[in-house]
Scaffold this active site. Sequence first.
Site, PDB file in Angstrom:
ATOM      1  N   HIS A   1       7.701  -7.951  -3.527  1.00 10.88           N
ATOM      2  CA  HIS A   1       6.392  -8.251  -4.138  1.00 10.88           C
ATOM      3  C   HIS A   1       6.449  -9.565  -4.911  1.00 10.88           C
ATOM      4  O   HIS A   1       7.000  -9.625  -6.003  1.00 10.88           O
ATOM      5  CB  HIS A   1       5.990  -7.114  -5.083  1.00 10.88           C
TER       6      HIS A   1
ATOM      7  N   ASP B   1     -14.994  -8.408 -25.078  1.00 12.44           N
ATOM      8  CA  ASP B   1     -15.517  -8.217 -23.720  1.00 12.44           C
ATOM      9  C   ASP B   1     -17.037  -8.128 -23.703  1.00 12.44           C
ATOM     10  O   ASP B   1     -17.702  -8.832 -22.942  1.00 12.44           O
ATOM     11  CB  ASP B   1     -14.919  -6.950 -23.082  1.00 12.44           C
TER      12      ASP B   1
ATOM     13  N   GLY C   1       0.830  -1.204   0.000  1.00  9.81           N
ATOM     14  CA  GLY C   1       0.000   0.000   0.000  1.00  9.81           C
ATOM     15  C   GLY C   1       0.857   1.243   0.000  1.00  9.81           C
ATOM     16  O   GLY C   1       2.052   1.178   0.295  1.00  9.81           O
TER      17      GLY C   1
END
Length: 527
Positions: free
Chosen positions: A169, A228, A50
């Site tokens: 990460h 989509d 974050g």
Amino acid sequence: TLLVLDNGSQYSHLITRRLRELNVYSEMLPCTTKLGDLAFKPKGIILSGGPYSVYDPIAPHVDPAFFELGVPILGVCYGLQEIAWRVGKENVVAGTEREYGHAIITAQRHNDHVDRLFKGLEDGMQVWMSHGDRLAALPEGFVTIATTTNSPFAGIAHKEKPVYGIQFHPEVSHTPRGTDLLRNFAIDICGAESNWSMPNFIDKEIARIRKLVGDKAQVLGAVSGGVDSTVAAQLMKTAIGDRFHAVLINNGVMRLDECTQVQQTLQQHLGINLTIVDGSELFLGRLKGVTEPERKRKIIGETFIDLFEEEAKRIEKEAENTPNAGKVEWFLQGTLYPDVIESLSFKGPSATIKTHHNVGGLPARMMNGQGLKLIEPLRELFKDEVRDLGRQLGIHDDLVMRHPFPGPGIAIRIIGEVTPERVEIARKADHIYISMIKEAGIYNEMSQAYAGLDTSKAVGVMGDNRVYGYIIILRAVTTTDFMTAEPYDFDHSLLKRIATRIVNEVHGVSRVTYDITSKPPGTIELE
Ligand code: XMP
């Protein structure tokens, strides 16, 4: 189910994506979610990265009740700092400089319990760091399980409890073995089942749509012929049948024969209830004299809404006195995960809001004016997953692999004023370009390609005459996320053949250029 608590990192959604690759189902919720709000008991929890500092007064903190649950917890970056800070506020400090980039892990082995996170991962594993704050000390009860040159606490684990934290990460592709680390956590440590699959997704989503829409309401969906909206429409049809109405609005800036093709696919091949509304004159009329790119988008968006509103009324009227009678309460959109992430993710005061592409603020006005609610069945998926889903739903490969096409269509591929003549020229050039790309068998090597038009004119010689004609700009890019893109490495002789055909066959064109700008600084579209 695993729970991902999102602390607002730009990478949070990638955690759920990696877990899906391991066939593990997870739900991502904002970090402000309380344990009592959960409708399920998670088998484990991942605290994402974050943008905050845990010691900042405005920083978000997870509900302490999650730590009392006794299920395994993995803190990533900010998540690690949150774990350490809960144990002792002095454990986290601002680093003297940000650590950003590759780092090499040295694992510290202790015993079977704490070693589980890095099991099978060799020393020297490459990881991606992106942090300002760091741990100043090991929180009480923890041991160090990994270090890097700059991070003495790159990985920590509680001595007895299944609580782990990593500074790097694992979810980004720059950490090549990150998925293996997440597998160790999700499957070995949490005991999550590896049973998520696309057919599960289809069943779950159809059930969700039925529950949401109920057995009376009708749903309106905009379709464009792209993958989509077609996949979203097919799911909706499967869920609620004829109470779903697909609408294709011809905005006058679509590609050659697009309406006919969409009709063939949706109506004939997939059996979807489709209405085609011809708005081409209205759109082109409103675009007359307009040169400012954002204005063009806005006009097109507004006109779409005007026509959709009319359609919603017409559908309700037509359904009166039939078994399908019911209000049009929902508006379907084929929004993907990368687009909705901003609205799902935790937003604090300093988070920037990405403006995501839709047709000129379409949902906002639809929602306000009509009280329509938005339904987005693809909101958890990435493009490649939607393609996979499309195949499973029986949509043919040509459509499934189709390059994206923007809502404002050819209008944002003509630099300057849009006129019917220019649309026709761009459309013909695009058709030649795309057909030749397909014939050469390289369509699927590029992520998006089109021919645009520069409205200034250049000189050319045709026969014995000097002529002034438009400049066609060919664009072809490769990208995975459409946020950054590289020009496609074209074979020059093919480009030359394409240029020759365009100049010969499309009246009004004197030159053809190939756009070799990367994104950034360029964008994929011209406007
Ligand atoms: P840019 O030009 O920003 O495009 O590099 C990135 C991707 O987004 C598509 N795009 C749009 N799609 N409405 C859409 O539906 C729009 O207004 C719009 N603008 C760009 C573009 O085709 C590319 O895939």
